[in-house]
Design a protein around this motif. Sequence first.
Motif, PDB file in Angstrom:
ATOM      1  N   LEU A 291      -0.656   1.107  -4.607  1.00  0.00           N
ATOM      2  CA  LEU A 291       0.277   0.312  -5.409  1.00  0.00           C
ATOM      3  C   LEU A 291       1.546   0.002  -4.638  1.00  0.00           C
ATOM      4  CD1 LEU A 291       0.938  -0.921  -8.217  1.00  0.00           C
ATOM      5  CD2 LEU A 291       1.915   1.293  -8.839  1.00  0.00           C
ATOM      6  N   PHE A 292       1.870   0.837  -3.656  1.00  0.00           N
ATOM      7  CA  PHE A 292       3.137   0.697  -2.936  1.00  0.00           C
ATOM      8  C   PHE A 292       2.947   0.211  -1.505  1.00  0.00           C
ATOM      9  CE2 PHE A 292       3.987   4.313  -5.966  1.00  0.00           C
ATOM     10  CZ  PHE A 292       4.660   3.528  -6.894  1.00  0.00           C
ATOM     11  N   ARG A 293       1.727  -0.240  -1.178  1.00  0.00           N
ATOM     12  CA  ARG A 293       1.549  -0.840   0.132  1.00  0.00           C
ATOM     13  C   ARG A 293       2.359  -2.134   0.217  1.00  0.00           C
ATOM     14  NH1 ARG A 293      -4.841  -0.919   1.234  1.00  0.00           N
ATOM     15  NH2 ARG A 293      -4.725  -2.113  -0.699  1.00  0.00           N
ATOM     16  N   ALA A 294       2.647  -2.552   1.443  1.00  0.00           N
ATOM     17  CA  ALA A 294       3.532  -3.707   1.641  1.00  0.00           C
ATOM     18  C   ALA A 294       3.036  -4.947   0.911  1.00  0.00           C
ATOM     19  CB  ALA A 294       3.683  -3.982   3.138  1.00  0.00           C
ATOM     20  N   GLN A 295       1.721  -5.247   1.022  1.00  0.00           N
ATOM     21  CA  GLN A 295       1.213  -6.462   0.389  1.00  0.00           C
ATOM     22  C   GLN A 295       1.288  -6.382  -1.135  1.00  0.00           C
ATOM     23  OE1 GLN A 295      -0.442  -4.316   2.371  1.00  0.00           O
ATOM     24  NE2 GLN A 295      -2.667  -4.557   2.162  1.00  0.00           N
ATOM     25  N   SER A 296       1.153  -5.167  -1.692  1.00  0.00           N
ATOM     26  CA  SER A 296       1.240  -5.011  -3.139  1.00  0.00           C
ATOM     27  C   SER A 296       2.670  -5.235  -3.628  1.00  0.00           C
ATOM     28  CB  SER A 296       0.765  -3.612  -3.549  1.00  0.00           C
ATOM     29  OG  SER A 296      -0.564  -3.392  -3.155  1.00  0.00           O
ATOM     30  N   LEU A 297       3.628  -4.613  -2.944  1.00  0.00           N
ATOM     31  CA  LEU A 297       5.033  -4.789  -3.324  1.00  0.00           C
ATOM     32  C   LEU A 297       5.451  -6.252  -3.196  1.00  0.00           C
ATOM     33  CD1 LEU A 297       6.675  -1.673  -1.603  1.00  0.00           C
ATOM     34  CD2 LEU A 297       6.167  -1.970  -4.029  1.00  0.00           C
TER      35      LEU A 297
END
Length: 745
Positions: free
Chosen positions: A154-160
Amino acid sequence: MVVKINGIYDLATIDISQQPEVGGKAIALSQILQKGFPVLPGIIVSRQILISLLGGKDQFSALSPFHLDFSNYEILQNTAEDLIQKVASATLEEEWLNQLWEEISTWKTSHLILRPSPIFLQDQGMISGLWESQFCACQKEDLITGLKQVWQSLFRAQSLFYCQQQEISWEELGLAIIIQPAYSAIASGTFQTKSKTLEIQAVEGLGHSLVRGEVLPERYIINPKTRSVKSHQPGNQTRIYHLESQLQVSSLKETKNAILAPEQLLQLISLGVTLKNTTQQNFFGEWILIKDPSHQRQDDNFKLYLTQLKLQTSLAKTMTASQSSPSPVILKGIGAAKGQATGKIYLLRKNAQATFPKGSILVAHKITTESVSLIKYASGLITEVGGMTSHGAILARELNIPAVVGAKGAIQTLQEKEKVMIDGDKGEVLHPSQKETQTTEPSLFVGKKNSVLATPLMINISQNHRATEIANLPVDGVGLLRSELMLLPLLQKRSLSSWLSPSHRNNFIQKLAQLIGNFADPFFPRPIFYRSTDWLTVQQEDDSVFGERGTYSYVKNPDFFSAQMFALRHLQRQGYSNIKLILPFVRNVEEVEFCKTLLKEMNFECELWMMAEVPSVVYLLEDYIKAGIQGIAIGTNDLTQLLFGVDREQGEFRQQFNECHPAMLKLLKSLIQTARKEGIPCSICGQGVSLYPELIDYLVSWGISSISVEESAVERVYDLIARSEKRILLDAARKQMHNDDPHSL
């Protein structure tokens, strides 16, 4: 009653009121499970557990980074790493874990699958790929690791970045996890209904090969009314995923005639038809077939389960203007890629490229190497400058995205977030009509032709997410794999100099090998012609033909070229013998000799070609062959602009940029005939054959070895090649008849 123990839910008993806690994917599975459809048992860990893990609601709110500028990659990456580390170091309560384990330990399974179920999305289908399911052993410690891996996604770069650009507030953010028993699969796949058909796709083993685009799946088209098979297309699979001690992959030694046995196919058809009748809506679903040890007979030793279901009514619809209600024209330019699309305007500004919202109409002064990767997220493209052979136009045609280039004044005329329609056939930008109709789904040309081409037809490509689909076209391979466009996603994550540093170089080579392998695998054993990068710093804005391009950049700094060659060598040693190498923009023989020496030092041998795009090649071709060149690929885009001194990015010179000019025809004929005399193949992979169909007659008659085009031109060029070849045969037959007839004049 809903079974709930401190944020733990039973999949079989939840209802739609729990969606804020369990997410849409869990609700969809639960609803069909409660209607009697086959779904594996499941436990849901609610979004509140993640919030508690990070210190509770107040502490979670205090962690919000959404005030930061995520268009700055360094800020985005550092934020993601910080949040991921917080999840990794947090401790789950032992009492809660015991309660969760008590629910799970009743299952007779050695493995678990943990599926993410986002809370904040109305349409689960919009973001497939942002959050991946995790497998783990059915052990408490492995379960803890698996839960954290899903939460961290949920907190990977693409998700954020996605959440910030979609204006999802930090308070809305949340991820539930569906935990289910996991088994090795006999087969798995997808099925979906359309207006009059049911389509089933199947792969052997677990569905990872299908999700990752590593396989051409077996495909059935079913008539739902009669439940009969309208068409069956065998697949091509080289990797099978299965569960042993962990997720593993094996190679398929021999190809089956059919993955699905008749009984299995009938059960899938019955399930799909029943789902359609029950929901009264078109749907997309995923399924899995597992062994059933309770059955003794081999032919019915399986159980079928649904693993995911999405109703099509929840999916975003692409709209286009109705033909019956024409819209006034706002701007006119050059129609560079066919088709129509409607969407909101996004004006490309400097240092704001990463904020592009998916599905918008991209408007720019021109497309640079920094911004070209955004095109694949756009529903249409408008540029103020550029011609039919500009980089943006080429990629738009490859992706089947409508494009209008050379639309002067577009940035001043069009307003941010204004809704417009673009017509890539007419080169127009219009106000959208009030009456809109849903776009018909694009269908791949499947090449069911009566004729067989003697001249191989190949494809130009750069986007690996479409490789498996495009491999289904009637093409003889990839005539041009554009490495520059393929590499852009990697180079946006880290600069080239950083990738080539000692600490990242090996990782870069591995990632590059994986990217190229995504093309080589679905096309195997058909050839893949990999054109190594055409300029050293792929991220530079100045892509002038007189800059540090092609093999000259390798001589100045060989690190980038050698990294690419190590990636190709790795794939070759894995058995991908179908990969060939094309050297780009060769200016002199010494550059070829330098590359040959480097390859020899690496102990790497492969079929070596070069691009014929600098006019001097017509005089130096025999010398290039002596230096080791084994084939040439004519790049008409650069060859034409250098021959006539015309910048292909400037649309106003398009009349002078003519690949059928007599001077250009003489040059092409000379190259093809010299190649034939020297005994090497000669391909053509520029835009000329797409833009000037009459050119194909010349090329075929001169003996071109192969023709490579974008996907959008495959069907038309296929027909044109067939027609040219028939004309040559007919002319030869008539000539022979004339010679045999003593009374002919």
